[in-house]
Each structure stands twice: as structure tokens, then as C-alpha cells.
Enzyme design. Sequence first.
Site, PDB file in Angstrom:
ATOM      1  N   ARG A  96       3.384  11.087  -9.227  1.00  0.00           N
ATOM      2  CA  ARG A  96       2.438  11.790 -10.223  1.00  0.00           C
ATOM      3  C   ARG A  96       1.545  12.815  -9.679  1.00  0.00           C
ATOM      4  O   ARG A  96       1.501  13.765 -10.622  1.00  0.00           O
ATOM      5  CB  ARG A  96       1.481  10.166 -10.583  1.00  0.00           C
ATOM      6  N   SER A 133      -8.677  -6.094  -1.142  1.00  0.00           N
ATOM      7  CA  SER A 133      -9.029  -5.006  -0.819  1.00  0.00           C
ATOM      8  C   SER A 133      -7.808  -4.026  -1.566  1.00  0.00           C
ATOM      9  O   SER A 133      -7.727  -3.008  -2.209  1.00  0.00           O
ATOM     10  CB  SER A 133      -8.925  -4.559   0.766  1.00  0.00           C
ATOM     11  N   SER A 140       0.336  10.449  18.296  1.00  0.00           N
ATOM     12  CA  SER A 140       0.379  10.351  19.853  1.00  0.00           C
ATOM     13  C   SER A 140       1.711   9.347  20.296  1.00  0.00           C
ATOM     14  O   SER A 140       2.201   9.466  21.151  1.00  0.00           O
ATOM     15  CB  SER A 140      -1.096   9.639  20.273  1.00  0.00           C
ATOM     16  N   TYR A 160     -11.749  13.113   7.849  1.00  0.00           N
ATOM     17  CA  TYR A 160     -11.472  12.451   9.101  1.00  0.00           C
ATOM     18  C   TYR A 160     -11.023  10.943   9.324  1.00  0.00           C
ATOM     19  O   TYR A 160     -10.007  10.560  10.040  1.00  0.00           O
ATOM     20  CB  TYR A 160     -12.626  12.751  10.065  1.00  0.00           C
ATOM     21  N   THR A 184      -7.950  -1.386  -4.843  1.00  0.00           N
ATOM     22  CA  THR A 184      -7.269  -0.063  -4.930  1.00  0.00           C
ATOM     23  C   THR A 184      -6.115   0.196  -6.234  1.00  0.00           C
ATOM     24  O   THR A 184      -6.095   1.174  -6.788  1.00  0.00           O
ATOM     25  CB  THR A 184      -6.291  -0.037  -3.614  1.00  0.00           C
ATOM     26  N   HIS A 205      -6.293  26.631   3.019  1.00  0.00           N
ATOM     27  CA  HIS A 205      -6.715  26.131   4.055  1.00  0.00           C
ATOM     28  C   HIS A 205      -6.698  24.656   4.005  1.00  0.00           C
ATOM     29  O   HIS A 205      -6.093  23.952   4.854  1.00  0.00           O
ATOM     30  CB  HIS A 205      -8.118  26.585   4.445  1.00  0.00           C
ATOM     31  N   PHE A 206      -7.234  23.917   3.126  1.00  0.00           N
ATOM     32  CA  PHE A 206      -7.367  22.486   3.006  1.00  0.00           C
ATOM     33  C   PHE A 206      -5.921  21.792   2.726  1.00  0.00           C
ATOM     34  O   PHE A 206      -5.791  20.578   3.331  1.00  0.00           O
ATOM     35  CB  PHE A 206      -8.557  21.599   2.312  1.00  0.00           C
ATOM     36  N   HIS A 207      -4.951  22.441   1.989  1.00  0.00           N
ATOM     37  CA  HIS A 207      -3.900  22.071   1.931  1.00  0.00           C
ATOM     38  C   HIS A 207      -3.097  22.159   3.156  1.00  0.00           C
ATOM     39  O   HIS A 207      -2.242  21.433   3.638  1.00  0.00           O
ATOM     40  CB  HIS A 207      -2.859  22.708   0.853  1.00  0.00           C
ATOM     41  N   ASP A 266      -2.787 -11.960  12.711  1.00  0.00           N
ATOM     42  CA  ASP A 266      -3.044 -11.343  11.080  1.00  0.00           C
ATOM     43  C   ASP A 266      -4.442 -10.471  11.433  1.00  0.00           C
ATOM     44  O   ASP A 266      -5.013 -10.628  12.658  1.00  0.00           O
ATOM     45  CB  ASP A 266      -3.012 -12.507  10.080  1.00  0.00           C
ATOM     46  N   MET A 276       0.346  22.917 -12.188  1.00  0.00           N
ATOM     47  CA  MET A 276      -0.478  23.829 -12.376  1.00  0.00           C
ATOM     48  C   MET A 276       0.222  25.169 -11.598  1.00  0.00           C
ATOM     49  O   MET A 276      -0.129  26.264 -12.053  1.00  0.00           O
ATOM     50  CB  MET A 276      -1.581  23.367 -10.945  1.00  0.00           C
ATOM     51  N   HIS A 327     -16.801  14.869   3.922  1.00  0.00           N
ATOM     52  CA  HIS A 327     -16.354  15.373   5.059  1.00  0.00           C
ATOM     53  C   HIS A 327     -15.741  14.303   6.069  1.00  0.00           C
ATOM     54  O   HIS A 327     -14.687  14.259   6.681  1.00  0.00           O
ATOM     55  CB  HIS A 327     -17.090  16.266   5.890  1.00  0.00           C
ATOM     56  N   THR A 337     -11.799  -2.957   3.592  1.00  0.00           N
ATOM     57  CA  THR A 337     -10.851  -2.693   4.662  1.00  0.00           C
ATOM     58  C   THR A 337     -11.493  -2.264   5.866  1.00  0.00           C
ATOM     59  O   THR A 337     -11.102  -2.498   6.936  1.00  0.00           O
ATOM     60  CB  THR A 337      -9.879  -1.740   4.118  1.00  0.00           C
ATOM     61  N   ASN A 357      -2.369  -1.362   8.296  1.00  0.00           N
ATOM     62  CA  ASN A 357      -2.012  -2.794   7.994  1.00  0.00           C
ATOM     63  C   ASN A 357      -0.731  -3.206   8.671  1.00  0.00           C
ATOM     64  O   ASN A 357      -0.842  -4.322   9.364  1.00  0.00           O
ATOM     65  CB  ASN A 357      -1.977  -2.883   6.378  1.00  0.00           C
ATOM     66  N   ASN A 413      -8.197  -8.719   2.904  1.00  0.00           N
ATOM     67  CA  ASN A 413      -7.204  -7.712   3.037  1.00  0.00           C
ATOM     68  C   ASN A 413      -6.293  -7.556   1.658  1.00  0.00           C
ATOM     69  O   ASN A 413      -5.997  -6.511   1.151  1.00  0.00           O
ATOM     70  CB  ASN A 413      -6.283  -8.092   4.054  1.00  0.00           C
ATOM     71  N   THR A 419     -10.218  18.301  18.768  1.00  0.00           N
ATOM     72  CA  THR A 419      -8.922  18.625  18.077  1.00  0.00           C
ATOM     73  C   THR A 419      -7.844  19.365  18.569  1.00  0.00           C
ATOM     74  O   THR A 419      -6.787  18.865  18.822  1.00  0.00           O
ATOM     75  CB  THR A 419      -9.141  19.260  16.480  1.00  0.00           C
ATOM     76  N   SER A 462      -8.720  11.414  27.554  1.00  0.00           N
ATOM     77  CA  SER A 462      -9.287  12.496  26.816  1.00  0.00           C
ATOM     78  C   SER A 462      -8.892  12.559  25.484  1.00  0.00           C
ATOM     79  O   SER A 462      -9.748  12.605  24.457  1.00  0.00           O
ATOM     80  CB  SER A 462      -8.761  13.859  27.637  1.00  0.00           C
ATOM     81  N   ASP A 474       1.564  16.796 -11.316  1.00  0.00           N
ATOM     82  CA  ASP A 474       0.305  17.700 -11.641  1.00  0.00           C
ATOM     83  C   ASP A 474       0.563  18.999 -10.895  1.00  0.00           C
ATOM     84  O   ASP A 474       0.193  19.931 -11.687  1.00  0.00           O
ATOM     85  CB  ASP A 474      -0.884  16.798 -11.248  1.00  0.00           C
ATOM     86  N   LYS A 532      -6.658  17.379  21.658  1.00  0.00           N
ATOM     87  CA  LYS A 532      -5.462  16.443  21.190  1.00  0.00           C
ATOM     88  C   LYS A 532      -4.339  17.232  21.275  1.00  0.00           C
ATOM     89  O   LYS A 532      -3.238  16.780  21.644  1.00  0.00           O
ATOM     90  CB  LYS A 532      -5.750  16.005  19.956  1.00  0.00           C
ATOM     91  N   THR A 576     -11.203  -6.873  13.345  1.00  0.00           N
ATOM     92  CA  THR A 576     -10.024  -7.109  13.847  1.00  0.00           C
ATOM     93  C   THR A 576      -9.640  -6.733  15.158  1.00  0.00           C
ATOM     94  O   THR A 576      -9.382  -7.289  16.163  1.00  0.00           O
ATOM     95  CB  THR A 576      -8.842  -6.808  12.882  1.00  0.00           C
ATOM     96  N   TYR A 586       0.942  -1.230  -0.002  1.00  0.00           N
ATOM     97  CA  TYR A 586       0.025   0.142   0.022  1.00  0.00           C
ATOM     98  C   TYR A 586       0.785   1.391   0.200  1.00  0.00           C
ATOM     99  O   TYR A 586       0.832   2.184  -0.652  1.00  0.00           O
ATOM    100  CB  TYR A 586      -0.763   0.006   1.325  1.00  0.00           C
ATOM    101  N   PHE A 596      -5.953  19.421 -12.915  1.00  0.00           N
ATOM    102  CA  PHE A 596      -6.575  19.770 -11.545  1.00  0.00           C
ATOM    103  C   PHE A 596      -7.559  18.733 -10.863  1.00  0.00           C
ATOM    104  O   PHE A 596      -7.343  18.439  -9.582  1.00  0.00           O
ATOM    105  CB  PHE A 596      -7.012  21.323 -11.188  1.00  0.00           C
ATOM    106  N   THR A 635     -11.791  -0.158  -0.187  1.00  0.00           N
ATOM    107  CA  THR A 635     -11.779   0.510   0.969  1.00  0.00           C
ATOM    108  C   THR A 635     -12.890   0.223   1.899  1.00  0.00           C
ATOM    109  O   THR A 635     -12.569  -0.049   3.296  1.00  0.00           O
ATOM    110  CB  THR A 635     -12.099   2.086   0.579  1.00  0.00           C
ATOM    111  N   GLU A 694     -14.639  11.462   5.113  1.00  0.00           N
ATOM    112  CA  GLU A 694     -13.322  11.293   4.489  1.00  0.00           C
ATOM    113  C   GLU A 694     -11.935  12.021   4.855  1.00  0.00           C
ATOM    114  O   GLU A 694     -11.192  11.364   5.293  1.00  0.00           O
ATOM    115  CB  GLU A 694     -13.625  11.348   3.100  1.00  0.00           C
TER     116      GLU A 694
END
Length: 663
Positions: free
Chosen positions: A71, A145, A299, A288, A149, A419-421, A135, A79, A284, A204, A124, A142, A359, A315, A75, A362, A211, A61, A103, A201, A286
Site C-alpha cells: 500500500r 500490542s 551484526s 533510532y 497495531t 537523505h532520509f530515504h 516466551d 507521487m 528523532h 511492546t 518477537n 504481546n 555509527t 565497542s 502511494d 559500528k 523480558t 507482525y 504523501f 508500541t 523513533e
Amino acid sequence: MFGKLSLDAVPFHEPIVMVTIAGIILGGLALVGLITYFGKWTYLWKEWLTSVDHKRLGIMYIIVAIVMLLRGFADAIMMRSQQALASAGEAGFLPPHHYDQIFTAHGVIMIFFVAMPFVIGLMNLVVPLQIGARDVAFPFLNNLSFWFTVVGVILVNVSLGVGEFAQTGWLAYPPLSGIEYSPGVGVDYWIWSLQLSGIGTTLTGINFFVTILKMRAPGMTMFKMPVFTWASLCANVLIIASFPILTVTVALLTLDRYLGTHFFTNDMGGNMMMYINLIWAWGHPEVYILILPVFGVFSEIAATFSRKRLFGYTSLVWATVCITVLSFIVWLHHFFTMGAGANVNAFFGITTMIIAIPTGVKIFNWLFTMYQGRIVFHSAMLWTIGFIVTFSVGGMTGVLLAVPGADFVLHNSLFLIAHFHNVIIGGVVFGCFAGMTYWWPKAFGFKLNETWGKRAFWFWIIGFFVAFMPLYALGFMGMTRRLSQQIDPQFHTMLMIAASGAVLIALGILCLVIQMYVSIRDRDQNRDLTGDPWGGRTLEWATSSPPPFYNFAVVPHVHERDAFWEMKEKGEAYKKPDHYEEIHMPKNSGAGIVIAAFSTIFGFAMIWHIWWLAIVGFAGMIITWIVKSFDEDVDYYVPVAEIEKLENQHFDEITKAGLKNGN
């Protein structure tokens, strides 16, 4: 006979594409030649391609993720370069239809075929070891899956040279993705690459959920599980709950395109807003699914390299659970501007702000773990510290975007892109690199080169801020996303700075590649003899590096949260068992790769409307599955003599390292 497929599907008129295709073909031929030259085909088939060993599947994976990172980043560089040129009054080197494909492909590749495989690869590799299992619950699933992909990866890459990819953006909003506005095969490539990889997915998610709940070592209650395992459990709950939404949504879009239904078109009673709600009801969670496991990675690393117990374990766990629940009631913040009304926008804006609280819990837990610890500034720890800084910036801009009034100004601007990057690169990507660095010795038996690892980190973090901070400013200045031509000249300076940041990130990727090469070359100097190179606290460090295929000769009994740390403290970590027993293990299976091959044929045939070939592919999948279902020769017992031999080798290495009984 060949449906829509003809020689015209190959873009001979586009030199950039043809050079790329030639490079991929030559690289592939070189790889095949090397494998043939060294006579490794049988080894690859028996030990890797048909393997059901969770560790080997995890490594595969991660290999797929790293290859696709190259790849996807190519791209990104194109851009950034195109926008820098276009803002200087040039036409640039990418025609609009090609830029739009780039894009779209960039987003699809980075989320579905880089971030997801990397995160699932780490799960995994580590989760069964952390819970003391031999396992996963369903080893063959597994393997299957993983190969689903790979099917998605193949279809996305085939679109580069045969036909085109979608020009719709990575989530393919209708009506643009409908047959009226996208009559070519680009959206169909998008549909089938996501649909087939999404099946893998979902499988999985089910596999790891079972498991973790059913295969923990004796004594390991839920609140004695490592935080990475907890985070993986919650991520897999999200997979099980959200990926069927994606599957159904894409299936309905498929019906619109193939059969002329009108689920998502405004005529004939359809509604494009239904699609946008459904796709983000998956989309959304996804986010998380990607970020929760890397929170677990940080952690583990923070505790190990601070040389102290993780602060606020309970906590942290409850914060993870809260994020899991709240992630399903924030999706509308992706389209505040689309007319839901003030009350609806206010509700989703507030829930988006609330999700920042766990968040934040954490982040303070990681900081307090480091506080008064004996911090070792290993490269894995640098990625963790870099994450805390970078992710905090991204989180604050996210809370800003959660205010509907602010979002009306910034929606679809480069502020959103920054923001999202900020959270995906600063969170997921940094976390994946931290996890790879941390668990590399466990996977391969030797440590990664530190010098090149630190160089990679500094190039990445400096490059990130240089590349994306200007985009925040450009967003405030009014520059919208996805522009490729006739860009306002006042944006040129900022876009040039952003392009130079992308070059720094490219150097960071180069450093990572060099790091892996140098580490493999010098592996004998960096061997991990004990299985515990960092002074770890959890059960994966109780095995040799790399672990035997059965993981544990004797399944450990867990008494404390930091199970392996407790064993070392009591002097029981490296005690030889009195006796061994046969171990029940699953056999390898070639059915997964065969089903995947037929799935690739089916997907390609559906894209090009080659109906007879689609029937062959679908029938092959089903027949292989049925034949596999009747195969009862799926397991075996590892003899005691083989176990003793492998374990004695491990104890000999421990003796060489000067360790005895954990002291």
C-alpha cells in the site's frame, strides 16, 4: 445519530480511489472465501489470532508490514508519476487535495505500519530464542500490542474509502492540522490511528525491556547477550522513553480539535513551536528505534556469513548505548530554520555530528568482521553489504545537513527527502529484508529461494540509487518537497529518472513476492533439518526449525558469548538430555482481538463524532479488560510425554542430516 458520517463521505467522484477500494474489497472477499473453502477458520482462531506465542505474533507482525509495504509503495509510485507529469507541463492524474493525502499517508504507513511492525516482528521472533527464554515476560500483552497495531492499520485503510486522510504531512504540524485549517476528518483519522497503535508500541517496549532484563538463560550476563538482543533492549528503552511524548502531544492536538483548547494555536496563548519540539522529541528517537535493531541484524549476519567471531563486540555494545543516549539531544536539527538562534542551532548541530561517531564505529566493526573472513555471498550478506554502502552515503549527507548554514539552503528541499530515504531504505528496509532472509528458516523450517532473493536485492539497490540520487541534485537546484502542480520544466529529466528508479524498486518488490511463493512451493527441497542452516553462533539456532511452542525443552546454560558456537565446538550441541520436566506455558487468549475490535469501533466513532458508538466502543474495551483481569485460567503445564515426542522428532531429523553431538 451518525455524527458527520453520510454517503457523501465515500469519494464516488474519484475513479482512482474507487478502483483501489474495489480491489481491496475483492481481495478481501477472495481471502475470506479461500479460508472458508479450506475450513481454516477454527485453525486460524486457535493457532494464530488468539496466540500468545511470540514466534507466531512475530510472523503476523511481518505479514502486516509486507501487506502495508504494498500500500505504501503504491502511494510512492503515484507521487513519482505525478511529479514527472507535472514537470512536463501536464496537470497529472492526481488533484492537489488527493496528492496531499497520498504523501501524508505514505509517510505514516511506511514509518508506523511497515518499518515498526517489521522491526517489532523480528524482535518477537528472535529475542526470546536468543536469550534462552520460553516466551516474553507478558504474553497476553504481546498479543494485545499486535492487535492495537492492527487497529491503526484498519483506520488508515478505512480512510481511503470513507472520508479522507490528513493533508498535512506525516507529522501533522499545526496550524495546518488545527480545526480552522483542516475541518474535515482527515486529521482525526491520523490522530486515532497513531494514538491507538502507539499504545500497542508502548506496551511492546515495556514487555521486551522486562523480558531481556529478567528472563535470560542461566549464565547469560549482559555482556554475553547477542548484539541483536542488545540493540533490541536499547530500542525498547527508547520506546518507553519517547512514545509517551507522542501520546501526550497527539492528545493535546486532539483537545485543540475536539474541545477548542489552544495548546498549539498562536491565539489564546498557544504555541505551534511547542508542538514541533514535542513531536520531534519523539520523532528523532523513533528513527533510532527503527535503526538500532537492524544494526543488530547486520551484526548477526556479518559474523555468521564471514565465518568468524564478531569484531569489537564491546565497542558495538557501547556504541549502541551511546546512540541511545545521544538520540534525545539532536531533535532540533529538524527545524534549524525556525528561529531558535545561532547558539541553540550550533549545539544541536554539534550533537548531530557527534552521533555519527558511534555509527561509524559500528560500520568499521562490520568491515573488520568481514576482513580476512571466509565470506559467503548469501543474499542476506548482500543486503548487509548493500546497507553499508547505501547507509554510508545517507550518513554523510546527514552530517552535511547537521551544519545549520547548509541546512538553511537545503531545508524542506528534495535533498532532505533523498537523505532520509537513504538511511531508512538503505538501513531499515534493507535490514528487515536481511533479517527476514536470515531467520526465515527458523520461523518456517525451510530456506528462501536464493535466485529470486538475489534478483530482489539487485533491483532494490539499483532502483534505490536511480530513484534517489537525482533528488539530491534537485535539492541543490532548489526543488522543494511536496509539489504536485506547475513544477519547473528544468526538473523534468531528473524526475523522470527518479520515476524509473521507482519502477525498478517495484520489480524488486515483485521479486520478493515471487521469492516467497517459489520458496513455499519448493519447501520440501529446502528443508532445514538441523535447526542451524547457516552455521549460526547464537542460541536461536540451538532449537529445531521451526522451534516447538515451548522453545527449549531444557533451558540452556550459557558460558560464552557465542553460546551455540561453543556448544558445537565442545560437541554438546545435539546431545539428548537425560530427562525432561513439565514446562509451564501461557494459554491463548481471545481478549486481545476483542479489545482491538472495540478499539476500532471507538476510534471510528471518535473520528466521525458518533458519540453513542464511541461510548459503546470504549465501554467494550474496559469491560473486556476487567473480565480478562479476573480470568485466572491463563496457564498450563506441557506434559513430559508431549515434550519427548516433539524432541525425538527433532533428534531423528538431526540424525537424517548426518549430525551427531554437534560434530
